[in-house]
Design an enzyme around this catalytic site. Sequence first.
Site, mmCIF file in Angstrom:
data_model
loop_
_atom_site.group_PDB
_atom_site.id
_atom_site.type_symbol
_atom_site.label_atom_id
_atom_site.label_comp_id
_atom_site.label_asym_id
_atom_site.label_seq_id
_atom_site.Cartn_x
_atom_site.Cartn_y
_atom_site.Cartn_z
ATOM 1 C CD GLU A 24 -3.474 -7.511 2.324
ATOM 2 O OE1 GLU A 24 -4.039 -8.007 3.442
ATOM 3 O OE2 GLU A 24 -3.470 -6.388 1.889
ATOM 4 C CD GLU A 54 0.708 -6.549 5.387
ATOM 5 O OE1 GLU A 54 -0.104 -6.366 4.291
ATOM 6 O OE2 GLU A 54 0.967 -7.518 5.721
ATOM 7 N N GLY A 57 0.223 -5.259 0.431
ATOM 8 C CA GLY A 57 -0.886 -5.216 -0.140
ATOM 9 C C GLY A 57 -0.622 -5.976 -1.729
ATOM 10 C CB ALA A 105 -0.911 0.053 1.248
#
Length: 279
Positions: free
Chosen positions: A133, A153, A130, A81
Amino acid sequence: MKLKDMEFKTILVDRNEEDKITTITLNRARKKNTLTVRLLKEIAEALSLLKNDRKTRVVVFQGAKLKDPPEGKLPAFSAGADLTSGLKGIDITSPQEMTSAFLEIHKCFDEIEDFPKVTIAAIDGYAAGGGCEFICCVDLRIATKRSIFASPELKLGAIPAGGGTQRLMRLIGMSRAKQMIFIGEYISAEKAYEFGLVNYLVDLSEFYQKTQELALTIAKGPTIHQKLTKAAMNLGIQAPLKVGLALERDALGLIVQTKDALEGLTAFMERREPKFKGK
């Protein structure tokens, strides 16, 4: 609205109408293709237009690369992210604002996962946070041997809240998912392949060719069969076995009515390659 009329700022969409392969590039190379809500929404918008596009049978996701990268620096599919601008205007200490923001992220990742055609992540370099993910949302993953994967994270005082606590364990198993998340270490492509996070592992020199070969193999397949099989599998893993088997029977009942089902059987009997039309 048609895809050609869309103006995207953070992605590139390339449709190969002859091979029926569409490539979506995360186009933030200078930011290591880090994810923003805008980028994910643009992907969701593109996919919504590609759902019924007969010139698209498979979608390949990839990360953009710098034209003149610093020596020794790995590229990225996505390094995670964008912590500087991706949550701009959001109070990261507010439970309401953060859960609302990640609901939007979940919706975008759901669009990728639920896309009715087969999706591939072509990974060269980092797929972290991310980015990791993201690749859990697609159907197949091909990676170069120099690629690196991580769910770090917890080390950053957060959790993998873009679906990482759920999709990663469904993909590679609870134990290995906990290992990646709790330890937060960066793992090699070989380890990711061993874990089942990556389906295909290739040399960099073969990466483009092997990705295209994989996509073309899928594009030549029976698209209705692929769509119904994907739906049965994606829903079935969330349901009891008996429910999953019912989904499978329903898919079969629809598939046997298609022209491609007849073509597949006819080709087998005639000892030739089938020519599926998506009908």
